[in-house]
Structures are given as C-alpha cells and as structure tokens.
Design an enzyme around this catalytic site. Structure first.
Site, short mmCIF file in Angstrom:
data_model
loop_
_atom_site.label_atom_id
_atom_site.label_comp_id
_atom_site.label_asym_id
_atom_site.label_seq_id
_atom_site.Cartn_x
_atom_site.Cartn_y
_atom_site.Cartn_z
N ILE A 109 0.83 -1.21 0.00
CA ILE A 109 0.00 0.00 0.00
C ILE A 109 0.86 1.26 0.00
CG2 ILE A 109 -0.26 -0.02 2.52
CD1 ILE A 109 -3.16 1.08 2.07
N CYS A 110 0.34 2.30 -0.63
CA CYS A 110 0.88 3.65 -0.60
C CYS A 110 2.25 3.71 -1.30
CB CYS A 110 0.92 4.15 0.84
SG CYS A 110 1.06 5.93 1.03
N HIS A 111 3.31 4.04 -0.58
CA HIS A 111 4.66 4.13 -1.14
C HIS A 111 5.39 2.78 -1.16
CE1 HIS A 111 3.95 8.41 -0.34
NE2 HIS A 111 4.94 8.66 -1.16
#
Length: 180
Positions: A109-111
C-alpha cells in the site's frame, strides 16, 4: 479464512505509516491469521502518523534471520521513509522478491511498491500506489492505475495494491482474501 496462515509484515526500523501497519495487522488477526513484524534490525520500530512520530512496535524477527518458507504471504505497509529505506537493504529486497519467486501473495500500500520496484517484480503487472510513484512504476515496466484497490494475478502470485490510508478497508479485505 486465514486459519493457520502466517503473514510477514516487512518494515524499516523507522518511518512506517502507523495506520497502514495496524489496520492490516488487525485484519489478518481477525481473519484467523498470525502477523509477524519483520525488520532489518532487532528491537523496536518507530511508526509515524504522516510526519509525526507515533507508537513503537516490537520486532518479531529480522530479515536476515527468516526464510520465506515460514510465511504464507507478505504485507508491505507504506509511509514515505519505510520503503525508501527498505529498497537500500539488499536482504530486505531479496526477502520481498522471494515471495514472488515462491508464488506467494503480496499486498502493498501507498509508497510500499518502491520496494517491489527495487526487487524487479512489477514488470508486466498492473498496480496502484500513492500517485507520486506512478512514473517509477511505469519506468520499471508496470501499468499504473488510479483506483482504490488493484488485484493483479498476472504472474506467479497475487499482488494486491492500494493508494493510501483512505483505501484501507478495501485493501485489508482484498489482502486477507488473497492470503486466505
């Protein structure tokens, strides 16, 4: 259900986005699985709420001490500093890559896909992330999409990706389904 499944949560000693660690952790436990916190150093990791220090969490084991065979899946929480650090540690990159080599599910998730870019496992796959990673992912051979959750089954394993904390409900459901 994930009864009897053990999921590795790979995080750096500092910089993981707390909610992207704690919400999937709770989801794995509620689904009957066992989450384990794996880092590059023993002791505690320091989580963050965006740029502010949050809680610390005890490390269960270090990346140089564990084998992919002990786990049924890998979860990579985000935060900017977390994957940026992990991608500079060869043992962490190899640990992530080994889940793909073994055909085991991975959720990111995300970065966190930065670690997967470094592991060279995104080529030919469709995924999502925090929007600032889209150029990095495209340059690594992936197709980037802007959606809440992306479940990619192109390749030897299932890869679940999401963009941000607002996507956590969908991400946790898709990840536990993939791990189960």
């Amino acid at each position: 259900m994930m009864q009897g499944k053990t999921i590795a949560f790979l995080v750096a000693p500092e910089g993981v986005e707390q909610v992207e660690l704690t919400e999937p952790w709770k989801a794995v436990k509620q689904a009957g699985g066992t989450p384990r916190l794996i880092s590059t150093a023993p002791g505690q990791i320091q989580a963050f709420n965006h740029l502010d220090k949050a809680d610390t969490f005890a490390v269960d084991d270090t990346v140089d001490n564990v084998d992919v065979g002990a786990f049924d899946g890998l979860l990579l929480p985000g935060g900017v500093a977390n994957p940026d650090f992990l991608r500079t540690v060869p043992q962490a990159v190899q640990f992530a890559r080994s889940f793909f080599d073994a055909g085991k599910p991975v959720a990111s998730i995300c970065h966190a896909p930065w670690t997967l870019v470094e592991a060279d496992v995104v080529r030919g796959r469709t995924l999502t992330s925090w929007p600032s990673l889209q150029t990095d992912l495209r340059n690594a051979g992936a197709t980037w999409v802007d959606q809440e959750v992306m479940i990619c089954t192109d390749g030897p394993n299932t890869l679940v990706t999401s963009r941000k904390p607002d996507d956590l409900k969908a991400f946790c459901q898709a990840a536990t389904d993939a791990f189960g």
